[in-house]
Design an enzyme around this catalytic site. Structure first.
Site, PDB file in Angstrom:
ATOM      1  CB  ILE A   1      -0.948  -0.009   1.225  1.00 30.07           C
ATOM      2  CG1 ILE A   1      -1.789   1.265   1.300  1.00 30.07           C
ATOM      3  CG2 ILE A   1      -0.223  -0.212   2.541  1.00 30.07           C
ATOM      4  CD1 ILE A   1      -2.874   1.233   2.415  1.00 30.07           C
ATOM      5  CB  SER A   2       1.372   3.999  -2.423  1.00 30.25           C
ATOM      6  OG  SER A   2       1.295   3.108  -3.506  1.00 30.25           O
ATOM      7  CD  GLN A   3       6.017   8.394   1.101  1.00 32.17           C
ATOM      8  OE1 GLN A   3       6.471   8.053   0.024  1.00 32.17           O
ATOM      9  NE2 GLN A   3       6.525   9.375   1.805  1.00 32.17           N
TER      10      GLN A   3
END
Ligand code: SAM
Length: 220
Positions: free
Chosen positions: A60-62
């Site tokens: 899950i991206s930043q």
């Protein structure tokens, strides 16, 4: 744990504090419970400004990068948006709180099904999820006002440019190696596009027919 307070702090500190001022984006980030998009046991890390593993070798991206990509897509309430790389579903969930409809493509079936369940549980009913190769876009649902690609491509896939509506914006990390350049491609005419460089980013590879092959060194 008071997740609302922690979420508000994350938005103030990691998003607004780093220059994201689009109120559509900050409102959506205050609304969507990121802790519901991480694997069980990782909830306490959900509001750190960092990517987290979600299985299948994916992340899950930043939050800051997700906010930046959505801000640069310049979304309106009436927009129809494609996200390539559903992953946990978090970015599609944010987009769904701003735009009219989200089409989201994920190559890993388990992730796609899990994201679909999360949307149902949260009552986010304006998101369609499909398992497949998003480097080919989603022709049946095109054209899109915006396309956000959440994985790094070697080059801009032709199908994604073709599926942009006039004035549509494509946000995509492009380049070899682990680091890519984040690009915004705007369709300015039937066969004309304007390209802007939005800076360096670090994404997992986009694997597909019009992207990297499964032999990519980061592929798992
Ligand atoms: N947007 C996601 C989120 O909010 O959790 C994070 C995406 S993760 C950085 C990148 C995702 O792209 C992975 O789930 C990966 O499986 C997916 N992906 C890679 N190549 C793809 C392709 N050709 N089509 C669809 N999904 C792809």
């Amino acid at each position: 744990m008071d997740m609302t307070r922690i979420r508000d702090h994350m938005v103030e500190h990691h998003v607004v504090g780093r220059g994201i001022h689009d109120q559509n984006v900050t409102r959506a980030m205050r609304m969507v419970p990121r802790e519901k998009f991480v694997d069980p046991g990782f909830e306490e890390f959900a509001y750190e400004d960092a990517p987290l593993a979600i299985g299948e070798g994916q992340t899950i991206s930043q939050p800051f990068i997700v906010a930046l990509m959505i801000e640069k897509a310049d979304l309106d309430a009436g927009d129809k948006v494609l996200e390539v790389g559903t992953g946990s579903g978090y970015a599609s969930a944010l987009i769904s709180r701003i735009a009219r409809h989200v089409y989201s493509v994920e190559r890993h079936e388990r992730l796609a099904l899990q994201a679909r369940e999360r949307f149902e549980r949260l009552g986010y009913c304006n998101i369609d999820v499909r398992v497949g190769d998003g480097s080919k876009g989603w022709a049946k649902a095109a054209p899109f006002d915006a396309i956000i690609v959440s994985a790094g491509a070697p080059e801009v896939p032709a199908a994604l440019k073709e599926q942009l509506d006039l004035g549509g914006r494509l946000i995509i990390p492009v380049g070899g190696g682990e680091e890519q350049r984040l690009k915004r491609i705007t369709r300015t005419g039937p066969a004309t596009f304007e390209e802007e460089d939005l800076g360096g980013v670090l994404f997992v590879p986009l694997i597909g027919e019009d992207a990297w092959t499964a032999a990519h060194p980061m592929y798992t």
